[in-house]
Scaffold this motif. Structure first.
Motif, PDB file in Angstrom:
ATOM      1  N   ALA A 129       0.826  -1.208   0.000  1.00 22.03           N
ATOM      2  CA  ALA A 129       0.000   0.000   0.000  1.00 22.03           C
ATOM      3  C   ALA A 129       0.861   1.259   0.000  1.00 22.03           C
ATOM      4  O   ALA A 129       0.573   2.229  -0.711  1.00 22.03           O
ATOM      5  N   ARG A 130       1.928   1.234   0.798  1.00 18.94           N
ATOM      6  CA  ARG A 130       2.827   2.401   0.825  1.00 18.94           C
ATOM      7  C   ARG A 130       3.483   2.619  -0.533  1.00 18.94           C
ATOM      8  O   ARG A 130       3.654   3.752  -0.990  1.00 18.94           O
ATOM      9  N   PHE A 131       3.858   1.534  -1.181  1.00 17.49           N
ATOM     10  CA  PHE A 131       4.483   1.650  -2.502  1.00 17.49           C
ATOM     11  C   PHE A 131       3.501   2.219  -3.528  1.00 17.49           C
ATOM     12  O   PHE A 131       3.855   3.094  -4.331  1.00 17.49           O
ATOM     13  N   ILE A 132       2.271   1.717  -3.505  1.00 18.34           N
ATOM     14  CA  ILE A 132       1.266   2.220  -4.450  1.00 18.34           C
ATOM     15  C   ILE A 132       1.023   3.705  -4.241  1.00 18.34           C
ATOM     16  O   ILE A 132       0.905   4.486  -5.205  1.00 18.34           O
ATOM     17  N   GLN A 133       0.969   4.138  -2.991  1.00 15.97           N
ATOM     18  CA  GLN A 133       0.764   5.563  -2.713  1.00 15.97           C
ATOM     19  C   GLN A 133       1.934   6.400  -3.222  1.00 15.97           C
ATOM     20  O   GLN A 133       1.743   7.460  -3.827  1.00 15.97           O
ATOM     21  N   ALA A 134       3.169   5.929  -2.998  1.00 20.06           N
ATOM     22  CA  ALA A 134       4.344   6.676  -3.455  1.00 20.06           C
ATOM     23  C   ALA A 134       4.383   6.761  -4.973  1.00 20.06           C
ATOM     24  O   ALA A 134       4.696   7.814  -5.552  1.00 20.06           O
ATOM     25  N   VAL A 135       4.057   5.655  -5.651  1.00 24.01           N
ATOM     26  CA  VAL A 135       4.049   5.663  -7.119  1.00 24.01           C
ATOM     27  C   VAL A 135       2.960   6.601  -7.645  1.00 24.01           C
ATOM     28  O   VAL A 135       3.167   7.327  -8.626  1.00 24.01           O
ATOM     29  N   SER A 136       1.813   6.608  -6.986  1.00 31.55           N
ATOM     30  CA  SER A 136       0.739   7.523  -7.405  1.00 31.55           C
ATOM     31  C   SER A 136       1.167   8.973  -7.243  1.00 31.55           C
ATOM     32  O   SER A 136       0.852   9.822  -8.083  1.00 31.55           O
ATOM     33  N   GLU A 137       1.899   9.281  -6.176  1.00 29.98           N
ATOM     34  CA  GLU A 137       2.381  10.651  -5.979  1.00 29.98           C
ATOM     35  C   GLU A 137       3.395  11.037  -7.051  1.00 29.98           C
ATOM     36  O   GLU A 137       3.396  12.180  -7.540  1.00 29.98           O
ATOM     37  N   LEU A 138       4.274  10.110  -7.418  1.00 32.86           N
ATOM     38  CA  LEU A 138       5.215  10.403  -8.500  1.00 32.86           C
ATOM     39  C   LEU A 138       4.497  10.639  -9.820  1.00 32.86           C
ATOM     40  O   LEU A 138       4.888  11.503 -10.609  1.00 32.86           O
ATOM     41  N   GLU A 139       3.457   9.877 -10.063  1.00 34.97           N
ATOM     42  CA  GLU A 139       2.682  10.081 -11.291  1.00 34.97           C
ATOM     43  C   GLU A 139       1.979  11.434 -11.272  1.00 34.97           C
ATOM     44  O   GLU A 139       1.911  12.128 -12.297  1.00 34.97           O
ATOM     45  N   PHE A 140       1.481  11.828 -10.114  1.00 37.35           N
ATOM     46  CA  PHE A 140       0.832  13.133  -9.996  1.00 37.35           C
ATOM     47  C   PHE A 140       1.824  14.263 -10.238  1.00 37.35           C
ATOM     48  O   PHE A 140       1.485  15.290 -10.837  1.00 37.35           O
ATOM     49  N   LEU A 141       3.070  14.089  -9.786  1.00 39.55           N
ATOM     50  CA  LEU A 141       4.095  15.118  -9.979  1.00 39.55           C
ATOM     51  C   LEU A 141       4.652  15.127 -11.393  1.00 39.55           C
ATOM     52  O   LEU A 141       5.392  16.043 -11.758  1.00 39.55           O
ATOM     53  N   GLY A 142       4.329  14.113 -12.199  1.00 40.15           N
ATOM     54  CA  GLY A 142       4.747  14.124 -13.594  1.00 40.15           C
ATOM     55  C   GLY A 142       6.059  13.441 -13.873  1.00 40.15           C
ATOM     56  O   GLY A 142       6.667  13.690 -14.921  1.00 40.15           O
ATOM     57  N   PHE A 143       6.515  12.529 -12.986  1.00 42.59           N
ATOM     58  CA  PHE A 143       7.771  11.827 -13.223  1.00 42.59           C
ATOM     59  C   PHE A 143       7.560  10.526 -13.998  1.00 42.59           C
ATOM     60  O   PHE A 143       8.472  10.059 -14.676  1.00 42.59           O
ATOM     61  N   ILE A 144       6.386   9.934 -13.903  1.00 37.64           N
ATOM     62  CA  ILE A 144       6.089   8.695 -14.609  1.00 37.64           C
ATOM     63  C   ILE A 144       4.672   8.774 -15.166  1.00 37.64           C
ATOM     64  O   ILE A 144       3.892   9.654 -14.782  1.00 37.64           O
TER      65      ILE A 144
END
Length: 720
Positions: free
Chosen positions: A687-702
């Motif tokens: 769950a922590r990983f999914i949240q971190a990846v979602s935040e990176l996607e929101f910031l425009g890195f992936i």
């Protein structure tokens, strides 16, 4: 008698003295981080007084600039209101197709400045035209019912119900207010009750007067940001209003940032034909900025000054980011605060009358700071040995000399700005504008170096030597008008010499006119006819003309023009030297352009990458300290995920990414690397990983990709 005993007691607690929480003031924030707190209160007072003066002058200037367009708007509204009240034929012709008087107010793309304009407009309307003014923004009018509710609520002040199915909790909390249905018919009934109760029957009106009758004031609806409104909502509102124009004196004001053609793009012809539109154009933001710079910066009234680089930063942000004069003034305020906060010697940045007292109160540490100034060192190097010893050893001597330097700075500014305006008047109309079209460009050039050493200045002087007499005399007369106040002896002396030159030009015109009149009287009637000549005579005359051109002498006008330009050049060399040539200029001039750029010209991408790659930079947690290029395993999850994604290529396998993340987190939890649970993915880590990846996607890195279902695409290259 048997009784059951229950112990009871009374305990007295003395009230402890409660410490009152001290509320921080602006002065407290100003004191924090200051290098020297000895004179911090004086510096804060000077800064506050100076800013209050700038703010007041800015407000007056804003009102003056908006006065013309606001007066035109008021005249338009008064005229429409008067025709409605008198039911004149002009109004009937306007309203034959149910037209609504509409003012299209084109304000330009400097959106941050629009609030001040609309605030002034609303105040003027409420003061002199009508109390019924409603200002609307697109973000609060997403649907027609919301728009109608805002209009009626701000006019009537009642709790409104849009429909029967709408939640009524808001209305139930205001039991003392009357609940009404949200429609224009309700507004029409309310307006009639208001105007009929306030009316005075039998009152005669003058047909020639167009003053607003306060018993039938108009209802003005202002759409601040027209482009942001939903076109469908706007169309429906106009269609509804068009059916009530014979009962309500409705008027609309559209705030337009782009182009008046926006109205035609947003509204179809069937709707725009219901509006009687009149366009009002405001002053352009570049002209507004030029006026602000002229009144606040190019003046000796304020002791605080900006260096060339700082002014260039503020102008660049204006031209390349927002065109906002309001933000430009905020940048000026930030420079003012930074100067008085970071420069202990800014205590001397005050009016000429206060300098003596502040210099006398300088401490020994302040005198040492004066000695460390670059301008002071240059001054000492040019002095005699005995004077150098006095300046480096005697504090009292330094204080006495400081008073002289400050007075010289005031005189320098009083001479600098009039001569700068004179040079701008002479060069602003030259082809290709070698010294700039705006005076701020010339001012920045003069602040950075000796302007007369530039090639642009030499080119400008060559062009001035080719000016016609009328153009040159007109420019010199404007220069004389600039020098007329004559605040110093040097400017008054320059004005006298300039008036003498203008008198010589006037005498030259009179002499030329007299010569023309005398030539016309003495010439015989047939002298102007061409004479018959042969080839030998023609060759002889051409050779004579060629010899005369070689030995041609300058005319009286050319000599006088050269004399005038030499005089202007001497004024430039005398008074337009850079301020860093003046001793103690650091007291008045703020030159930290890098600090100003970092505060005003934000770089969010760099800040985000710094936070993700080096979280200690912002969190200041010692456990996050690592070597450069690495991230602690105790860092936030998004920092760990970001660091791991930098080690991947264009496509990132989510499962491998999750495995690597789980290994790092297990190390942070202190688990034994040889244990079976080390690096194991559980639900919490997932769950922590999914949240971190979602935040990176929101910031425009992936971003997600369709090439492989279990992969994401990387959108950046490299690290911070």
């Amino acid at each position: 008698m048997a009784t059951s005993s229950l112990s009871k007691g009374c305990f007295v607690f003395k009230p402890s003295a409660k410490k009152k929480k001290k509320t921080s003031t602006v002065e407290d924030y100003f004191t924090i981080g200051s290098e020297d707190t000895a004179n911090i209160n004086v510096r804060f007072r000077l800064c506050q007084n100076l800013w209050d003066k700038i703010k007041t002058d800015t407000g007056v200037l804003q009102d003056e600039l908006n006065r013309k367009i606001l007066d035109s708007l008021l005249k338009f509204i008064r005229k429409c209101t008067s025709t409605f009240q008198h039911k004149s034929d002009d109004w009937a012709s306007r309203m034959r197709a149910s037209e609504i008087p509409t003012a299209a107010l084109s304000l330009g793309v400097n959106v941050p400045d629009h609030d001040m304009t609309f605030q002034s407009l609303t105040e003027l309307l409420q003061l002199s035209v009508t109390p019924y003014v409603v200002s609307l923004q697109a973000k609060e009018c997403g649907a027609l019912k919301h728009l109608m509710q805002k209009v009626l609520k701000r006019l009537m002040g009642s709790c409104l119900s849009v429909d029967e199915e709408e939640d009524t909790e808001q209305c139930s909390t205001q039991s003392n207010q009357k609940r009404v249905h949200c429609s224009l018919s309700t507004l029409c009934d309310w307006y009639k009750s208001k105007t009929s109760s306030a009316g005075t029957p039998g009152k005669k009106r003058s047909s020639a007067s167009i003053e607003v009758d306060q018993h039938q004031p108009p209802i003005v609806v202002i759409f601040k940001d027209l482009e942001a409104f939903n076109p469908r909502v706007l169309q429906d509102f106009i269609l509804i209003c068009s059916r009530y124009v014979d009962q309500l004196p409705l008027m609309l004001i559209f705030g337009i940032a782009t182009s008046p053609s926006t109205i035609q793009h947003m509204l179809p012809h069937s709707v725009s034909s219901l509006l009687c539109i009149e366009l009002f154009q405001s002053l352009s933001c570049t002209q507004h900025l030029a006026t602000v710079i002229d009144k606040l910066i190019l003046t000796s009234q304020f002791p605080f000054k900006l260096s060339g680089k700082v002014l260039q930063v503020l102008v660049s942000i204006f031209l390349y980011h927002d065109f906002s004069v309001r933000n430009f003034i905020k940048g000026l305020q930030l420079a003012l605060l930074e100067h008085f906060h970071s420069q202990p010697l800014s205590v001397l940045c005050c009016k000429k009358e206060e300098v003596v007292g502040h210099v006398a109160e300088l401490s020994q540490q302040d005198v040492e700071r004066v000695r460390q100034l670059p301008s002071f060192r240059r001054y000492v190097e040019k002095q005699e040995p005995q004077e150098q010893v006095e300046l480096l050893t005697s504090d009292e001597h330094v204080k006495a000399v400081c008073q002289t330097w400050i007075k010289d700075l005031h005189k320098y500014h009083k001479n600098y700005y009039p001569i700068l305006r004179c040079l701008h008047v002479l060069t602003s109309s030259l082809p290709k504008y070698p010294l700039g079209k705006q005076i701020r460009e010339l001012h920045i050039s003069c602040l950075e170096n000796d302007v007369w050493e530039n090639e642009e200045y030499q080119s400008a002087m060559q062009l001035l030597r080719m000016l016609a007499k009328d153009e040159l005399v007109t420019a010199l007369r404007k220069c004389a008008e600039i020098l007329k106040p004559g605040k110093t002896k040097k400017t008054r002396a320059a004005l006298v010499q300039l008036e003498e030159l203008l008198a010589k030009f006037s005498l030259l015109d009179k002499a030329a006119a007299a010569d023309v009149a005398a030539g016309e009287e003495m010439s015989p009637p047939g002298k102007g006819l061409p004479m018959k000549t042969d080839l030998f005579q023609l060759q002889k005359s051409l050779l004579a003309k060629k010899d005369s051109l070689r030995s041609k002498k300058l005319s009286q006008f050319e000599n006088l023009r050269n004399e005038a330009l030499v005089f202007i050049d001497s004024l430039v060399r005398m008074h337009l030297s850079p301020p860093d040539n003046q001793t103690l200029y650091e007291v008045y001039y703020y030159s930290s352009s890098a600090i100003l750029r970092r505060h005003l010209n934000a770089t969010p991408r760099t800040s985000i990458q710094t936070a993700l790659s080096n979280p200690y930079h912002y969190l200041q947690n010692n456990s996050l300290r690592t070597e450069e290029g690495t991230v602690s395993n105790a860092a936030p999850d998004i920092c760990i995920v970001y660091k791991l994604h930098l080690e991947c290529g264009r496509l990132i396998n989510l499962y491998d990414w999750l495995e690597a993340y789980s290994t790092v987190v297990s190390a942070a939890e202190g688990k034994d690397p040889d244990s079976a649970d080390y690096g194991k993915v559980d639900e919490l880590k997932h769950a922590r990983f999914i949240q971190a990846v979602s935040e990176l996607e929101f910031l425009g890195f992936i971003k997600s990709t369709k090439q492989k279902t279990d992969h994401v695409a990387r959108l950046t290259w490299g690290g911070c």
